[in-house]
Design a protein around this motif. Sequence first.
Motif, PDB file in Angstrom:
ATOM      1  N   THR A   3      -3.917  -9.733  -4.700  1.00 50.43           N
ATOM      2  CA  THR A   3      -4.046  -8.803  -3.567  1.00 50.43           C
ATOM      3  C   THR A   3      -2.474  -8.167  -3.299  1.00 50.43           C
ATOM      4  OG1 THR A   3      -5.789  -9.952  -2.498  1.00 50.43           O
ATOM      5  CG2 THR A   3      -4.285  -8.646  -1.071  1.00 50.43           C
ATOM      6  N   THR A   4      -2.257  -7.059  -3.292  1.00 47.91           N
ATOM      7  CA  THR A   4      -0.998  -6.551  -2.826  1.00 47.91           C
ATOM      8  C   THR A   4      -1.188  -5.244  -1.914  1.00 47.91           C
ATOM      9  OG1 THR A   4      -1.209  -4.421  -4.574  1.00 47.91           O
ATOM     10  CG2 THR A   4      -0.276  -6.557  -5.320  1.00 47.91           C
ATOM     11  N   PHE A   5       0.014  -5.184  -1.178  1.00 48.40           N
ATOM     12  CA  PHE A   5      -0.243  -4.371   0.176  1.00 48.40           C
ATOM     13  C   PHE A   5       0.543  -3.033  -0.171  1.00 48.40           C
ATOM     14  CE2 PHE A   5       0.095  -8.797   1.839  1.00 48.40           C
ATOM     15  CZ  PHE A   5      -1.329  -8.742   2.401  1.00 48.40           C
ATOM     16  N   ASP A   6       0.340  -2.259   0.668  1.00 51.73           N
ATOM     17  CA  ASP A   6       0.856  -0.843   0.359  1.00 51.73           C
ATOM     18  C   ASP A   6       2.479  -0.737   0.196  1.00 51.73           C
ATOM     19  OD1 ASP A   6      -1.552   0.548   0.478  1.00 51.73           O
ATOM     20  OD2 ASP A   6      -1.501   1.034   2.415  1.00 51.73           O
ATOM     21  N   PHE A   7       3.144  -1.846   1.223  1.00 55.72           N
ATOM     22  CA  PHE A   7       4.578  -1.673   1.265  1.00 55.72           C
ATOM     23  C   PHE A   7       5.013  -2.468  -0.192  1.00 55.72           C
ATOM     24  CE2 PHE A   7       2.950  -5.196   3.770  1.00 55.72           C
ATOM     25  CZ  PHE A   7       3.499  -6.218   3.182  1.00 55.72           C
ATOM     26  N   GLU A   8       4.192  -3.120  -0.903  1.00 52.89           N
ATOM     27  CA  GLU A   8       4.537  -3.886  -1.969  1.00 52.89           C
ATOM     28  C   GLU A   8       4.506  -3.125  -3.349  1.00 52.89           C
ATOM     29  OE1 GLU A   8       3.570  -8.522  -1.409  1.00 52.89           O
ATOM     30  OE2 GLU A   8       1.781  -7.196  -1.510  1.00 52.89           O
ATOM     31  N   GLN A   9       3.978  -1.817  -3.068  1.00 51.96           N
ATOM     32  CA  GLN A   9       3.602  -1.185  -4.320  1.00 51.96           C
ATOM     33  C   GLN A   9       4.892  -0.826  -5.256  1.00 51.96           C
ATOM     34  OE1 GLN A   9       1.039  -0.243  -6.005  1.00 51.96           O
ATOM     35  NE2 GLN A   9       0.003  -1.595  -4.348  1.00 51.96           N
ATOM     36  N   PRO A  10       6.058  -0.533  -4.567  1.00 50.26           N
ATOM     37  CA  PRO A  10       7.330  -0.213  -5.446  1.00 50.26           C
ATOM     38  C   PRO A  10       7.549  -1.323  -6.113  1.00 50.26           C
ATOM     39  CG  PRO A  10       7.713   0.520  -3.027  1.00 50.26           C
ATOM     40  CD  PRO A  10       6.510  -0.060  -3.108  1.00 50.26           C
TER      41      PRO A  10
END
Length: 339
Positions: A3-10
């Motif tokens: 699971t990853t969040f939008d703010f972790e995409q970079p």
Amino acid sequence: METTFDFEQPIVEIDKRIDELKESSVNGNVDLSEQIKDLETTRDELKQKIYSSLSPWQRIQVARHPQRPYSADYVKLIFNNFVELCGDRVFGDDQAILCGIAEIDNRSVVVIGHQKGRTLEENMDRNFGMAHPEGYRKAMRIMKLAEKFNRPIITFIDTSGAYPGIAAEERGQAEAIARNLRDMSDLKVPVISVVVGEGGSGGALGIGVSNKVLMLENSYYSVISPEGCAAILFRDGSKAAEAATAMKITAKDLLGLKVIDEVIKEPLGGAHYDYTKAAANIKTALKKYLGEYDGLSGKKIAEERYLKFRNIGIYEDVVKSKNNRKKTVKKKSQKNRRK
């Protein structure tokens, strides 16, 4: 699936690039160590920047991460010789509440915590960490046992709330929680609570009337979920992020409001990145606060706990002036004492 969040995409994109370079280095027999090192440095700096400035809503997302450690994980990593105790001696056993006796560095303690499941089957058994009345009655039975044998109580709070279903109401959900609030306030042994994930409403407070309340930095403690608050105040549950900011429910906010006593640091990115480090940080805090109650009488321990909650917050008295036109506001802090 991770699971990853939008703010972790970079961060995810850089990790993918690092993996590609490592694969190319192996397959092509090319030295790309310098490029990989530069990317790893950039990633670490970016992680530090992102996770040090998360918004309240982003912290709530981290608190709900499906791989975040639960009470049972902390029990294994912090305590020795844990023996689970089951049943409320009235209706049955509620697996949403984990109870038992254990040792922390040769000190005997009682451990109680909300427990969620990892799989759908486990969550059905654990009811997603939402306790029924028998869960709170079990917790109080074990707390009374701790008091009888003079053992400190440690509770791990991690629930979206007490179960609101018909069966729970029929068996006295409100009464069970209210009884816990009353009886916990008068326990003659120290109680230390740690909010490790979600701290929702009376479901959290039912095992959270403590001498010391600690929070992991990416947890939250609130009377209602941000989604529920947004639905009530804005008539729009999609405004949960806005509600989360207004509610002041993060660890930093609550420390400033003196609702909690300490914020416990998490590994960079959240407790789910390093269970062992997160548990070690909690253990250090627990040992510090447990030591404060050595030699203190049961009466003093109960009095401190009672006053802690009576002194939370500020209220206002509105006084009309003589001409009944103007009003003056007088602020007071609570100074109630047990009668």
